[in-house]
Write an enzyme that holds these catalytic residues in place. Structure first.
Site, PDB file in Angstrom:
ATOM      1  N   LYS A 123     -12.784   2.318   7.818  1.00  0.00           N
ATOM      2  CA  LYS A 123     -11.432   2.169   8.864  1.00  0.00           C
ATOM      3  C   LYS A 123     -11.601   3.513   9.841  1.00  0.00           C
ATOM      4  CE  LYS A 123      -8.447  -1.086   5.778  1.00  0.00           C
ATOM      5  NZ  LYS A 123      -7.637  -1.364   4.890  1.00  0.00           N
ATOM      6  N   TYR A 175      -7.820 -10.148   9.621  1.00  0.00           N
ATOM      7  CA  TYR A 175      -6.497 -10.129   8.268  1.00  0.00           C
ATOM      8  C   TYR A 175      -5.653 -11.310   8.581  1.00  0.00           C
ATOM      9  CZ  TYR A 175      -7.883  -5.414   6.818  1.00  0.00           C
ATOM     10  OH  TYR A 175      -8.584  -4.032   6.477  1.00  0.00           O
ATOM     11  N   ASN A 206      -6.125   3.322   4.616  1.00  0.00           N
ATOM     12  CA  ASN A 206      -6.538   3.785   3.395  1.00  0.00           C
ATOM     13  C   ASN A 206      -8.335   4.181   3.642  1.00  0.00           C
ATOM     14  OD1 ASN A 206      -6.299   1.245   3.915  1.00  0.00           O
ATOM     15  ND2 ASN A 206      -5.232   0.995   2.075  1.00  0.00           N
ATOM     16  N   HIS A 266     -11.465  -0.687   3.613  1.00  0.00           N
ATOM     17  CA  HIS A 266     -11.708  -2.281   3.106  1.00  0.00           C
ATOM     18  C   HIS A 266     -13.141  -2.047   2.315  1.00  0.00           C
ATOM     19  CE1 HIS A 266     -10.851  -6.207   3.886  1.00  0.00           C
ATOM     20  NE2 HIS A 266     -12.419  -6.678   3.455  1.00  0.00           N
ATOM     21  N   GLU A 306     -16.336 -12.814   5.304  1.00  0.00           N
ATOM     22  CA  GLU A 306     -16.165 -11.744   5.566  1.00  0.00           C
ATOM     23  C   GLU A 306     -17.909 -11.229   6.065  1.00  0.00           C
ATOM     24  OE1 GLU A 306     -12.354 -10.197   3.134  1.00  0.00           O
ATOM     25  OE2 GLU A 306     -14.513  -8.878   2.998  1.00  0.00           O
TER      26      GLU A 306
HETATM   27  N1  UDP Z   1      -1.608  -2.964   3.893  1.00  0.00           N
HETATM   28  C1  UDP Z   1      -0.421  -1.617   4.073  1.00  0.00           C
HETATM   29  N2  UDP Z   1       1.067  -1.903   3.379  1.00  0.00           N
HETATM   30  C2  UDP Z   1       1.136  -2.606   2.128  1.00  0.00           C
HETATM   31  C3  UDP Z   1       0.008  -3.503   1.614  1.00  0.00           C
HETATM   32  C4  UDP Z   1      -1.238  -3.435   2.332  1.00  0.00           C
HETATM   33  O1  UDP Z   1      -0.558  -1.546   5.323  1.00  0.00           O
HETATM   34  O2  UDP Z   1       1.922  -3.161   2.344  1.00  0.00           O
HETATM   35  C5  UDP Z   1      -2.751  -2.841   3.931  1.00  0.00           C
HETATM   36  C6  UDP Z   1      -3.738  -1.608   3.281  1.00  0.00           C
HETATM   37  O3  UDP Z   1      -4.268  -1.099   4.831  1.00  0.00           O
HETATM   38  C7  UDP Z   1      -5.002  -2.634   2.964  1.00  0.00           C
HETATM   39  C8  UDP Z   1      -4.355  -3.975   3.566  1.00  0.00           C
HETATM   40  O4  UDP Z   1      -3.410  -4.512   4.382  1.00  0.00           O
HETATM   41  O5  UDP Z   1      -5.812  -1.767   2.727  1.00  0.00           O
HETATM   42  C9  UDP Z   1      -4.819  -5.236   2.991  1.00  0.00           C
HETATM   43  O6  UDP Z   1      -4.374  -5.015   1.602  1.00  0.00           O
HETATM   44  P1  UDP Z   1      -5.053  -5.531   0.835  1.00  0.00           P
HETATM   45  O7  UDP Z   1      -3.749  -6.255  -0.878  1.00  0.00           O
HETATM   46  O8  UDP Z   1      -5.866  -7.144   1.017  1.00  0.00           O
HETATM   47  O9  UDP Z   1      -5.296  -4.480  -0.115  1.00  0.00           O
HETATM   48  P2  UDP Z   1      -6.959  -3.787  -0.020  1.00  0.00           P
HETATM   49  O10 UDP Z   1      -7.765  -5.375  -0.926  1.00  0.00           O
HETATM   50  O11 UDP Z   1      -7.459  -3.226   1.356  1.00  0.00           O
HETATM   51  O12 UDP Z   1      -6.636  -3.160  -0.891  1.00  0.00           O
END
Ligand code: UDP
Length: 141
Positions: free
Chosen positions: A11, A51, A114, A117, A128
């Site tokens: 990211k 997304y 974070n 992805h 994807e």
């Molecule tokens: N995210 C966020 N706030 C939240 C939950 C998710 O900003 O409370 C963002 C975060 O960047 C995350 C992405 O949305 O990586 C997708 O969420 P997911 O639950 O799919 O997490 P991942 O698979 O990336 O661990």
């Protein structure tokens, strides 16, 4: 064991930190091969489409704004149990909860920024990977 593919996105925060190579090294050390890669500045439309599953979530706009705040490094990874292996390397979504030694524990600042992805299942990975790569851009090896 199953040979799988998964989609990885480094990211904008991690690209800005100049740690693409360090993250790639972790993939390679875990036996994951990079079979497709491109650096890209996502458009808002591309990020929203990627997304779309989160479009009703309160964090959606902030997530899209963040994903278009700078270039991302998009890769398809191939290996045994690649989906889970990659998610293990990434660590928990919230870096404060990510296990020591994971990418998010080491390189991420917050749940919004974070670092990485990763696809969450083999079926999702197929969708994807196809979202970003034509079949001819994926190079099995
Ligand atoms: N995210 C966020 N706030 C939240 C939950 C998710 O900003 O409370 C963002 C975060 O960047 C995350 C992405 O949305 O990586 C997708 O969420 P997911 O639950 O799919 O997490 P991942 O698979 O990336 O661990």
């Amino acid at each position: 064991m199953a040979l799988e593919r998964t989609l990885s996105i480094i990211k904008p925060d991690a690209v800005a930190k100049n740690v693409i190579g360090q993250i790639y090294a972790r993939f390679e050390q875990a036996g994951l091969k990079i079979v497709a890669a491109k650096m890209k500045q996502l458009s808002r439309q591309e990020a929203e489409g990627f997304y779309a599953v989160h479009s009703e979530r309160p964090f959606f706009k902030a997530l899209v704004d963040f994903m278009i705040s700078g270039p991302v490094m998009i890769s398809a990874l191939e290996g045994e149990n690649a989906v889970l292996a990659h998610r293990d390397l990434m660590g928990a979504t919230n870096p404060k909860e990510a296990a020591p030694g994971t990418i998010r524990a080491d390189f991420a600042e917050s749940i919004d920024a974070n670092a990485v992805h990763g696809s969450d299942a083999v079926d999702t990975a197929k969708v994807e990977i196809a979202y970003f790569f034509a079949a001819t851009e994926v190079c099995p090896r």
